[in-house]
Scaffold this motif. Structure first.
Motif, PDB file in Angstrom:
ATOM      1  N   LEU A   1      58.511  87.107 -27.279  1.00 57.15           N
ATOM      2  CA  LEU A   1      58.921  86.538 -25.994  1.00 57.15           C
ATOM      3  C   LEU A   1      60.370  86.917 -25.714  1.00 57.15           C
TER       4      LEU A   1
ATOM      5  N   SER B   1      63.927  86.476 -24.647  1.00 58.33           N
ATOM      6  CA  SER B   1      64.709  85.252 -24.519  1.00 58.33           C
ATOM      7  C   SER B   1      65.994  85.601 -23.775  1.00 58.33           C
TER       8      SER B   1
ATOM      9  N   PRO C   1      62.501  83.309 -20.389  1.00 58.04           N
ATOM     10  CA  PRO C   1      61.287  84.062 -20.089  1.00 58.04           C
ATOM     11  C   PRO C   1      60.742  83.683 -18.710  1.00 58.04           C
TER      12      PRO C   1
ATOM     13  N   GLU D   1      56.852  78.887 -23.497  1.00 61.94           N
ATOM     14  CA  GLU D   1      58.205  78.970 -22.921  1.00 61.94           C
ATOM     15  C   GLU D   1      59.230  78.327 -23.850  1.00 61.94           C
TER      16      GLU D   1
ATOM     17  N   ASP E   1      56.250  86.637 -18.402  1.00 60.49           N
ATOM     18  CA  ASP E   1      56.529  86.795 -19.840  1.00 60.49           C
ATOM     19  C   ASP E   1      55.697  85.801 -20.646  1.00 60.49           C
ATOM     20  N   CYS E   2      55.659  84.545 -20.197  1.00 61.06           N
ATOM     21  CA  CYS E   2      54.931  83.508 -20.946  1.00 61.06           C
ATOM     22  C   CYS E   2      53.439  83.836 -20.972  1.00 61.06           C
TER      23      CYS E   2
END
Ligand SMILES: Cc1cc2nc3c(=O)[nH]c(=O)nc-3n(C[C@H](O)[C@H](O)[C@H](O)COP(=O)(O)O)c2cc1C
Length: 228
Positions: free
Chosen positions: A7, A9, A12, A164, A16-17
């Motif tokens: 993921l 950082s 995100p 997330e 992305d999640c």
């Protein structure tokens, strides 16, 4: 298309999640702060539902409640095979392909002949893969398929909110093979249908099984677009 497991950082995006949520089957023993669980449920309850009936229910257990439930499930699974509805014939090839991935070189890496190791890996389902938080997702027993859709939306939103926050999860139909153990352990009455189990916790870093990327069908197989 499924994507890698890392993921971006620290912030995100929703995309992305969605891309980086994967089923997590190895966890650290670190506890999960209740705040993170409540925040995730708070977002999940914004999912849509038929006439806004919000028919999702999530029962989570940690600490000694978790250990008690896992012990009961392990005992039951050692004594009797699970009772789970079989997959219809036309879907069985998906399970077989997924099984090759999970137990093959990209996953547990257990040779087909190693029956005991195979069984031990399967039995990890009944300890919720070592997750510190374990749960069941239920809905009122008087409801039907369309309402299960709403629960699905709630659950996906919950898992994305967990993602997330850096948390991992794995849904588990396997544990519903021992419904009575779940009812007793989680205190679920007959008025609720138990749809699925869920494991939640901090993903164990660098674990091959957690890194597995499970393929998806092409978009064209999923959607039918009629134009005239
Ligand atoms: C309703 C449902 C039940 C599932 N039950 C199990 C299970 O019992 N054991 C397991 O290891 N994975 C289980 N999974 C995880 C699926 O194997 C996984 O979602 C699928 O292979 C796609 O991989 P991904 O979640 O990593 O993207 C379940 C998933 C769903 C949605």
């Amino acid at each position: 298309m499924a994507d890698s497991n890392h993921l971006p950082s620290p912030t995100p995006s929703l995309e992305d999640c969605i891309r980086h949520r994967h089923s997590i089957r190895f966890y650290t023993s670190d506890p999960v702060a209740q705040d993170l669980l409540y925040e995730s449920v708070s977002l999940a309850r914004l999912a849509p539902s038929n006439s806004n009936i919000q028919n999702w229910r999530l029962t989570l257990a940690s600490d000694s409640a978790r250990d008690r439930i896992v012990s009961a499930l392990q005992k039951a699974s050692q004594a009797n095979p699970p009772t789970i509805a079989p997959l219809p014939e036309q879907f069985k090839h998906f399970r077989s392909e997924f099984g090759h991935l999970l137990y093959g070189e990209q996953g547990y890496n257990i040779p087909r002949s190693a029956k005991e190791a195979h069984r031990a890996a399967t039995m990890r389902n009944y300890e919720f893969f070592g997750a510190p938080v374990v749960g069941v997702i239920t809905m009122d027993a008087s409801l039907t398929t369309v309402d299960a859709m709403s629960v699905g939306m709630f659950v996906q939103t919950f898992m994305l909110a967990l993602t997330e926050r850096g948390l991992g999860s794995c849904l588990e139909v396997s544990v519903t093979g021992y419904l009575e153990v779940l009812r007793e352990g989680f205190g679920i009455g007959e008025g609720q249908t138990i749809l699925c189990g869920i494991a939640v916790g901090w993903p164990a870093e660098g674990n091959r099984v957690n890194e597995m990327v499970v393929p998806r069908e092409e978009v064209e197989s999923v959607v039918t677009m009629l134009r005239d």
